[in-house]
Design a protein around this motif. Structure first.
Motif, PDB file in Angstrom:
ATOM      1  N   ILE A 245       0.882  -1.172   0.000  1.00 39.66           N
ATOM      2  CA  ILE A 245       0.000   0.000   0.000  1.00 39.66           C
ATOM      3  C   ILE A 245       0.914   1.215   0.000  1.00 39.66           C
ATOM      4  CG2 ILE A 245      -1.772   1.222   1.321  1.00 39.66           C
ATOM      5  CD1 ILE A 245      -2.605  -1.673   2.250  1.00 39.66           C
ATOM      6  N   ILE A 260      -1.369  -1.144  -4.125  1.00 36.93           N
ATOM      7  CA  ILE A 260      -2.558  -0.292  -4.031  1.00 36.93           C
ATOM      8  C   ILE A 260      -2.081   1.148  -3.800  1.00 36.93           C
ATOM      9  CG2 ILE A 260      -4.679   0.162  -2.713  1.00 36.93           C
ATOM     10  CD1 ILE A 260      -4.693  -2.810  -1.970  1.00 36.93           C
ATOM     11  N   ALA A 271      -7.083   1.409   3.245  1.00 35.67           N
ATOM     12  CA  ALA A 271      -6.582   0.335   2.365  1.00 35.67           C
ATOM     13  C   ALA A 271      -5.985  -0.804   3.192  1.00 35.67           C
ATOM     14  CB  ALA A 271      -5.543   0.898   1.401  1.00 35.67           C
TER      15      ALA A 271
END
Ligand code: CTP
Length: 412
Positions: A245, A260, A271
């Motif tokens: 992330i 992500i 997230a």
């Protein structure tokens, strides 16, 4: 699952492997007795060369009782040479381990000396070599030992770093022989690095976060994301399912794992929570501590020197939230501590305050050269609970591989 499959899955990577263990002359030589026992339990054959100074600390009799093999001690022994020459001894192994590797032994290895059976075997071997250094901390930090360590690394020698704490000489510092389970873990990892984390889901935060002031401007921390991305790649190489992330960076999304992209701390937290459950969470991101609570909907215009009244509010602490999650806490939570002073103390305080299991402390001051932030090199201390390991400075890829190995060893 059938009985056969269960047996196959549980087979130790050490089963059937052969180790040539060279025991050097240090007080920690006694740990090798337990090491031999533990390795044999896992199906490994252990043959030992005991150096003359090693024999001051442990006896050939105790070693051979545990190893079930003859112990080799003297280069010019006629019976030894008739039974097994030093060349054969050095090659009839899958791995050669020197433990404890004293400063003197490291110096001889780096220089390529061959003045006894141990050093001759080390020079004659065509097999991989691993060392577990052990010495007084001043000796470990001496420029000569640094040079020798660097040379050995360049020669392809694998290093099991020494631990920190109270040393046999009564002083505190780095230089204690790694614990037996760490040595067993390092050897197992050596034989089976890929796939070590196959069934593990690992969550990593990386890069900075951007906190909007208005649609055009933002506040952020300095972070290139290089260390977090390198860790993600190293873990994916070991077979882990990685969710990276990432705040905004200039780096390409690594292949073979899920990246992500997020912008703010709030998005990063959402997230992370969305990606749970995970076995391991590693928070490498340099999350902005504050965000602007009165973020403007339109670009703030300059007004003849009058400054905009920005109101700041604290961002959620993602590491702390993951560490204290009552339902979905990952089994192993690792934080990073970016510090410019009192590195070790501040990092340990952060670990306790945030409730993570391990913390990697890095010195982000620029007093010793180029900045860690944005650069390719890093120097870290790993704290696993109270256990402390000072790692030599290295490329971020190397630090990442070492951390991935520690995680693999945790699961081994
Ligand atoms: N961290 C986090 N969320 C935050 C702040 C920090 O997840 N809002 C994580 C970082 O990813 C890192 C660790 O907490 O793993 C420590 O971050 P660091 O910036 O060193 O410390 P701070 O908590 O921000 O404390 P301080 O700024 O006072 O040093």
């Amino acid at each position: 699952m059938t009985q056969k499959n269960t047996t196959l899955k549980n087979k130790s990577p050490l089963d059937g492997k052969r180790l040539l263990l060279i025991i050097g002359g240090g007080i920690a030589a006694y740990k090798c007795l337990d090491l031999i026992r533990r390795l044999r339990e896992k199906g490994m054959t252990v043959r030992v060369i005991l150096t003359r100074s090693g024999a001051e600390f442990v006896t050939p009799l105790s070693i051979s009782s545990l190893s079930g093999e003859k112990v080799y001690t003297d280069l010019f022994s006629l019976t030894d040479e008739a039974e097994m020459g030093h060349i054969r001894l050095s090659r009839e192994a899958d791995l050669v381990l020197v433990a404890p590797a004293t400063a003197n032994m490291m110096a001889k290895m780096a220089a390529g000396l061959a003045d006894n059976l141990a050093t001759t075997a080390l020079l004659a071997t065509d097999k991989p070599v691993m060392i577990a250094p052990s010495m007084n901390s001043r000796m470990w930090e001496h420029a000569a030992s640094r040079r020798n360590l660097q040379q050995l690394k360049e020669d392809g020698v694998h290093i099991i770093p020494p631990a920190s704490g109270e040393l046999a000489c009564g002083e505190e510092g780095t230089g204690r022989l790694a614990e037996v389970e760490d040595m067993v873990g390092a050897i197992a990892f050596f034989f089976e690095p890929s796939g070590a984390l196959t069934d593990k889901h690992i969550l990593i935060t990386a890069g900075p976060t951007y906190e909007a002031i208005d649609p055009v401007r933002y506040m952020a921390n300095r972070s290139s994301g290089k260390q977090g991305y390198a860790i993600a790649r190293a873990l994916a190489d070991l077979g882990a399912k990685v969710t990276l992330i990432s705040g905004p960076t200039n780096l390409a999304a690594p292949a073979g794992l899920q990246t992500i992209p997020v912008e703010s701390a709030a998005e990063m937290l959402a997230a992370c929570q969305n990606a749970l459950p995970a076995d391991v969470a590693i928070c490498v991101a340099a999350v902005a501590d504050w965000r602007v609570s009165n973020c403007a909907g339109q670009k703030i215009k300059k007004q003849d020197g009058a400054l905009p009244a920005l109101q700041l509010t604290e961002n959620p602490d993602i590491l702390k939230i993951l560490s204290t999650d009552k339902v979905n806490r990952p089994e192993l939570v690792i934080g990073f501590a970016a510090e410019t002073e009192n590195i070790a103390e501040n990092a340990q305080a952060k670990r306790t305050k945030k409730g993570c299991d391990w913390i990697v402390a890095n010195d982000v001051s620029t007093k010793d050269g180029p900045s860690v932030m944005g650069g390719d090199y890093n120097k870290v201390i790993l704290f696993r609970g109270k256990d402390r390991e000072d790692w030599p400075a290295g490329h971020k890829d190397e630090i990442a591989k070492n951390l991935a190995q520690k995680i693999a060893e945790f699961y081994a």
